[in-house]
Write an enzyme that holds these catalytic residues in place. Structure first.
Site, short mmCIF file in Angstrom:
data_model
loop_
_atom_site.label_atom_id
_atom_site.label_comp_id
_atom_site.label_asym_id
_atom_site.label_seq_id
_atom_site.Cartn_x
_atom_site.Cartn_y
_atom_site.Cartn_z
N LYS A 1 0.42 15.23 2.96
CA LYS A 1 1.46 15.17 3.98
C LYS A 1 0.99 15.94 5.20
CE LYS A 1 6.33 16.21 4.90
NZ LYS A 1 7.57 16.80 4.35
N LYS B 1 1.42 10.60 3.75
CA LYS B 1 2.48 10.55 4.76
C LYS B 1 1.97 11.18 6.04
CE LYS B 1 7.27 12.02 5.57
NZ LYS B 1 8.40 12.81 5.07
#
Length: 328
Positions: A196, A254
Site C-alpha cells: 500500500k 494499492k
C-alpha cells in the site's frame, strides 16, 4: 513469418475477437467497497465521488441485496465514525456494538451468503486521522498492532469472513493470525494490504470517511512513515513475501493503475491470490473527465478494469463494480 502469418486474421470481427480474448472480466472478480454511517434512511452522495454513497444500516441491507442480485458476492466494509467516538487509541474500533460490528451483522442478515471483508485500521477512529496510535509525534507500531488485534477479533466475533488490515504496521499479519487462531477463528481469512503506497489518489476516500490526517503541530501531516514510497518496487516484493510468510491468505496492491508493474511482479512471486484496489482518485478522475465530455466513461472504465486484471489481479476492489457488471 509474413505472409504465412497474418495476425490481423484474429481481429477481423467481433466473433473472432471474442473467441481469442485473453482476459475475461466477470462479476466474480470484484470486491465492492461500501461506506456505512449512523442513522436511518441515509443515502448520502460523496461529493468527490459522484454516484457513490454512504449508507445507513437499513439502506445497507437493501444495497447488498441488489449487489447479490447482480452476481456481486463480496463486500469490503468501511465506517464513518462520529467525531465524539474518536480518540488516539481507536477505542471504539473494538466496541462489540460499534457501527462496523453492526454493519457486519446487517449484511449477514440481509444476504447470509455474501462474503464480508472488513477494514482493519485505526484512521476512521483516530482524532488524528492516522492508521496508528500517535505518541510524541510518531506513529507507534507495536501498541497499534495490539489495538488492531482487538479490533479484528471483534469483527470476527460479529461474523466477518475476512479481515483486511490496511494499516501497514510491521508484523501485524502474524499478530492478527495468532489472535484469530487463539480465539477459535481459524476459518477467518486475512486479506493484507501488503503493498500500500503513500499515494495522492486517496483524497476522495478520506472525504468519504472524514479520515484525513489532521494539520496539527507535532502530528505527522501524512502517512509516509508507514505507507510505502511510490519510488520503490523491490520493497513491495519484500512486504508481500513477509505477509505471506506471516499468514496472509490474499495480498493486495494499492492503488491500481499507476502500480500495474507492481501487480505483475507480485503476481509472479505470490503463492496466494492477488487483489488490487482501484482507489477513489482513479474513480473520481474518470467521473470528472466523463462529466466534461472529455472521455467515453464506459469505454475507459472497461479498459481500466481489464488492464488491472491483465496485469495479474485475481480480485479487484472497485467503486465501478456495479456499473461494470451491468455492462457485462
Amino acid at each position: 513469418m509474413f505472409p504465412l502469418r497474418r495476425n490481423r486474421r484474429l481481429r477481423v470481427n467481433d466473433t473472432i475477437r471474442s473467441l481469442v480474448k485473453e482476459t475475461i472480466v466477470t462479476p466474480d472478480d470484484f470486491l465492492v467497497p461500501l461506506f456505512v454511517v449512523e442513522g436511518t434512511g441515509v443515502k448520502e452522495e460523496i461529493a468527490s465521488m459522484p454516484g457513490y454513497y454512504r449508507y445507513s444500516l437499513d439502506l445497507l441491507a437493501k444495497e447488498v441485496k441488489e449487489l447479490w442480485s447482480l452476481g456481486l458476492k463480496s463486500v469490503l466494509l468501511f465506517v464513518k465514525v462520529p467525531d465524539n467516538l474518536k480518540d488516539n487509541k481507536g477505542t471504539e474500533a473494538a466496541n462489540p456494538n460499534g457501527l462496523m460490528q453492526r454493519a457486519i451483522k446487517t449484511v449477514k442478515e440481509a444476504v447470509p451468503q455474501m462474503l464480508i471483508m472488513t477494514d482493519v485500521a485505526l484512521d476512521p477512529y483516530s482524532i488524528y486521522g492516522h492508521d496508528g496510535i500517535v505518541e510524541k509525534g510518531r506513529i507507534v507500531n507495536d501498541t497499534t498492532v495490539d489495538a488492531l488485534c482487538r479490533m479484528a477479533l471483534s469483527h470476527a466475533e460479529a461474523g466477518a469472513d475476512f479481515i483486511a488490515p490496511s494499516d501497514m504496521m510491521d508484523g501485524r499479519i502474524l499478530a492478527l493470525r495468532e489472535t484469530l487462531e487463539d480465539n477459535s477463528f481459524e476459518h477467518v481469512g486475512i486479506m493484507s494490504y501488503s503493498a500500500k503506497y503513500a499515494s495522492a489518489f486517496y483524497g476522495p476516500f478520506r472525504d468519504a470517511l472524514d479520515s484525513a490526517p489532521v494539520d496539527q503541530q507535532d502530528i505527522p501531516k501524512d502517512k509516509k512513515t508507514y505507507q510505502m514510497d511510490y519510488h520503490n518496487r523491490l520493497e513491495a516484493l519484500r512486504e508481500t513475501r513477509m505477509d505471506i510468510e506471516e499468514g496472509a491468505d490474499i495480498v493486495m496492491v494499492k492503488p491500481g493503475l499507476c502500480y500495474l508493474d507492481i501487480v505483475r511482479e507480485v503476481k509472479n512471486m505470490s503463492e496466494v491470490p492477488v487483489a488490487v484496489y482501484q482507489v477513489s482518485g482513479e474513480y473520481a478522475m474518470l467521473k470528472a473527465a466523463a462529466a466534461k465530455g472529455w472521455l467515453d466513461h464506459d469505454a475507459v472504465m472497461m479498459e481500466q478494469i481489464v488492464s488491472i486484471k491483465r496485469a495479474g489481479a485475481d480480485l479487484i476492489a472497485s467503486y465501478f463494480a456495479k456499473e461494470v457488471v451491468k455492462l457485462l
